[in-house]
Motif scaffolding. Sequence first.
Motif, PDB file in Angstrom:
ATOM      1  N   LEU A  99      45.781   8.221 -27.543  1.00  0.00           N
ATOM      2  CA  LEU A  99      47.018   7.735 -27.570  1.00  0.00           C
ATOM      3  C   LEU A  99      47.011   7.077 -28.724  1.00  0.00           C
ATOM      4  CD1 LEU A  99      47.359   7.200 -23.763  1.00  0.00           C
ATOM      5  CD2 LEU A  99      48.545   9.068 -25.083  1.00  0.00           C
ATOM      6  N   LYS A 100      48.376   6.304 -28.888  1.00  0.00           N
ATOM      7  CA  LYS A 100      48.648   5.369 -29.745  1.00  0.00           C
ATOM      8  C   LYS A 100      48.519   3.858 -29.082  1.00  0.00           C
ATOM      9  CE  LYS A 100      50.971   8.281 -33.061  1.00  0.00           C
ATOM     10  NZ  LYS A 100      52.533   8.651 -33.486  1.00  0.00           N
ATOM     11  N   ALA A 101      48.020   2.890 -29.611  1.00  0.00           N
ATOM     12  CA  ALA A 101      48.112   1.349 -28.985  1.00  0.00           C
ATOM     13  C   ALA A 101      49.629   0.861 -29.540  1.00  0.00           C
ATOM     14  CB  ALA A 101      47.124   0.538 -29.777  1.00  0.00           C
ATOM     15  N   LYS A 102      50.145   0.327 -28.574  1.00  0.00           N
ATOM     16  CA  LYS A 102      51.407  -0.449 -28.508  1.00  0.00           C
ATOM     17  C   LYS A 102      51.567  -1.681 -28.563  1.00  0.00           C
ATOM     18  CE  LYS A 102      53.362   3.693 -26.379  1.00  0.00           C
ATOM     19  NZ  LYS A 102      54.276   4.208 -25.156  1.00  0.00           N
ATOM     20  N   LYS A 103      52.220  -2.406 -29.218  1.00  0.00           N
ATOM     21  CA  LYS A 103      52.624  -3.809 -29.490  1.00  0.00           C
ATOM     22  C   LYS A 103      53.649  -4.265 -28.546  1.00  0.00           C
ATOM     23  CE  LYS A 103      53.715  -7.873 -32.531  1.00  0.00           C
ATOM     24  NZ  LYS A 103      53.840  -8.058 -33.775  1.00  0.00           N
ATOM     25  N   VAL A 104      53.414  -5.375 -27.382  1.00  0.00           N
ATOM     26  CA  VAL A 104      54.416  -5.452 -26.589  1.00  0.00           C
ATOM     27  C   VAL A 104      54.973  -6.806 -26.520  1.00  0.00           C
ATOM     28  CG1 VAL A 104      53.821  -3.505 -24.945  1.00  0.00           C
ATOM     29  CG2 VAL A 104      52.830  -5.793 -24.671  1.00  0.00           C
ATOM     30  N   GLU A 105      56.167  -7.394 -25.953  1.00  0.00           N
ATOM     31  CA  GLU A 105      56.305  -8.740 -26.012  1.00  0.00           C
ATOM     32  C   GLU A 105      55.668  -9.429 -24.998  1.00  0.00           C
ATOM     33  OE1 GLU A 105      60.471  -9.540 -25.549  1.00  0.00           O
ATOM     34  OE2 GLU A 105      61.054  -8.269 -27.607  1.00  0.00           O
ATOM     35  N   GLU A 106      55.093  -8.855 -23.959  1.00  0.00           N
ATOM     36  CA  GLU A 106      54.309  -9.463 -22.821  1.00  0.00           C
ATOM     37  C   GLU A 106      53.704  -8.151 -22.125  1.00  0.00           C
ATOM     38  OE1 GLU A 106      56.625 -11.780 -19.973  1.00  0.00           O
ATOM     39  OE2 GLU A 106      57.750 -10.049 -19.219  1.00  0.00           O
ATOM     40  N   PHE A 107      52.424  -8.514 -21.611  1.00  0.00           N
ATOM     41  CA  PHE A 107      51.585  -7.565 -20.891  1.00  0.00           C
ATOM     42  C   PHE A 107      52.470  -7.180 -19.755  1.00  0.00           C
ATOM     43  CE2 PHE A 107      47.884  -9.720 -22.979  1.00  0.00           C
ATOM     44  CZ  PHE A 107      47.671  -8.440 -23.877  1.00  0.00           C
ATOM     45  N   THR A 108      52.369  -5.695 -19.316  1.00  0.00           N
ATOM     46  CA  THR A 108      52.740  -5.161 -17.938  1.00  0.00           C
ATOM     47  C   THR A 108      51.835  -5.917 -16.759  1.00  0.00           C
ATOM     48  OG1 THR A 108      53.197  -3.094 -18.726  1.00  0.00           O
ATOM     49  CG2 THR A 108      52.665  -3.244 -16.570  1.00  0.00           C
ATOM     50  N   LYS A 109      52.586  -6.403 -15.688  1.00  0.00           N
ATOM     51  CA  LYS A 109      51.977  -7.250 -15.005  1.00  0.00           C
ATOM     52  C   LYS A 109      51.709  -6.616 -13.365  1.00  0.00           C
ATOM     53  CE  LYS A 109      54.081 -11.710 -16.321  1.00  0.00           C
ATOM     54  NZ  LYS A 109      54.343 -11.098 -17.637  1.00  0.00           N
ATOM     55  N   GLU A 110      52.182  -5.395 -13.331  1.00  0.00           N
ATOM     56  CA  GLU A 110      52.059  -4.622 -12.014  1.00  0.00           C
ATOM     57  C   GLU A 110      51.854  -3.345 -12.249  1.00  0.00           C
ATOM     58  OE1 GLU A 110      55.005  -5.412  -9.206  1.00  0.00           O
ATOM     59  OE2 GLU A 110      54.632  -7.671  -9.070  1.00  0.00           O
ATOM     60  N   GLN A 111      51.052  -2.470 -11.502  1.00  0.00           N
ATOM     61  CA  GLN A 111      51.208  -0.940 -11.593  1.00  0.00           C
ATOM     62  C   GLN A 111      50.817  -0.320 -10.195  1.00  0.00           C
ATOM     63  OE1 GLN A 111      47.896  -0.210 -14.468  1.00  0.00           O
ATOM     64  NE2 GLN A 111      46.469   0.237 -12.857  1.00  0.00           N
ATOM     65  N   SER A 112      51.053   0.912 -10.060  1.00  0.00           N
ATOM     66  CA  SER A 112      50.978   1.462  -8.770  1.00  0.00           C
ATOM     67  C   SER A 112      49.730   2.129  -8.593  1.00  0.00           C
ATOM     68  CB  SER A 112      51.916   2.727  -8.548  1.00  0.00           C
ATOM     69  OG  SER A 112      53.310   1.904  -8.818  1.00  0.00           O
ATOM     70  N   ASN A 113      48.677   2.151  -9.464  1.00  0.00           N
ATOM     71  CA  ASN A 113      47.366   2.823  -8.886  1.00  0.00           C
ATOM     72  C   ASN A 113      46.454   1.885  -9.464  1.00  0.00           C
ATOM     73  OD1 ASN A 113      48.823   5.385  -7.845  1.00  0.00           O
ATOM     74  ND2 ASN A 113      49.433   5.545 -10.234  1.00  0.00           N
ATOM     75  N   LEU A 114      45.375   2.247  -8.839  1.00  0.00           N
ATOM     76  CA  LEU A 114      43.857   1.520  -9.294  1.00  0.00           C
ATOM     77  C   LEU A 114      43.403   1.917 -10.479  1.00  0.00           C
ATOM     78  CD1 LEU A 114      41.835  -0.893  -8.507  1.00  0.00           C
ATOM     79  CD2 LEU A 114      40.536   1.134  -7.326  1.00  0.00           C
TER      80      LEU A 114
END
Length: 214
Positions: A99-114
């Motif tokens: 995949l391609k790395a992505k630059k984001v304004e802020e990190f994702t804080k929650e996800q649904s799976n471990l």
Amino acid sequence: MRAYIQKIDITEDGKVIVSGQLSRTNLVAKLSPMIYVHPPKDGIWGYTLEVLPTSVFGSDKMEPFSVEAPWTGNNDANGVRITQPRLNPSEKDIETVQLKAKKVEEFTKEQSNLTILKGASFDKETNNLVVDLQYSGGCFPHLFSLEWDGISYKSAPLQYNFKVVDLSDYDPCRAMLSAQLRFDISTPKVQIDRPSVIHLGTVNGGTSIPVDIE
């Protein structure tokens, strides 16, 4: 009986080349594109890597391999997924995803799976960050992302924080599956100085993995 993928390359002349090591000397690898009626929604184009015996005789010695197939992705492609089917139906298929790395304004804080990181390294030949992980699920293929918040920490060498994120919806299947992800960290929006260190973490938290970028 399997292939250990060390490199995935989408070439400028329209090929996908997969190379690495086979687990025995009496094996051969075959790469085939998956057929889509419509482009995949996640933009990741799938290929099947079959590992087949050439004879009943062979030794437990790693054997190099390289196979290729036409690139079937479009200009909006996010990457490529290589799936190795297992002969034993009780065993899960092996996935290697680039995949391609992505630059984001802020990190994702929650996800649904471990998600659990098992290891990481840098392939300087392809500018890929190679990540081995386990994730909970099994009902459907998961979509992952590598996020960078755009911050570099002034030190010697420079330090960066990256996070692997499972972007998938909640997966009610609770198997722990293994996957190897390869992220291109040399894209127009993600330029990492060398030498430097990437501290790789997950949304779940826990100890990060330092990866030397040289």
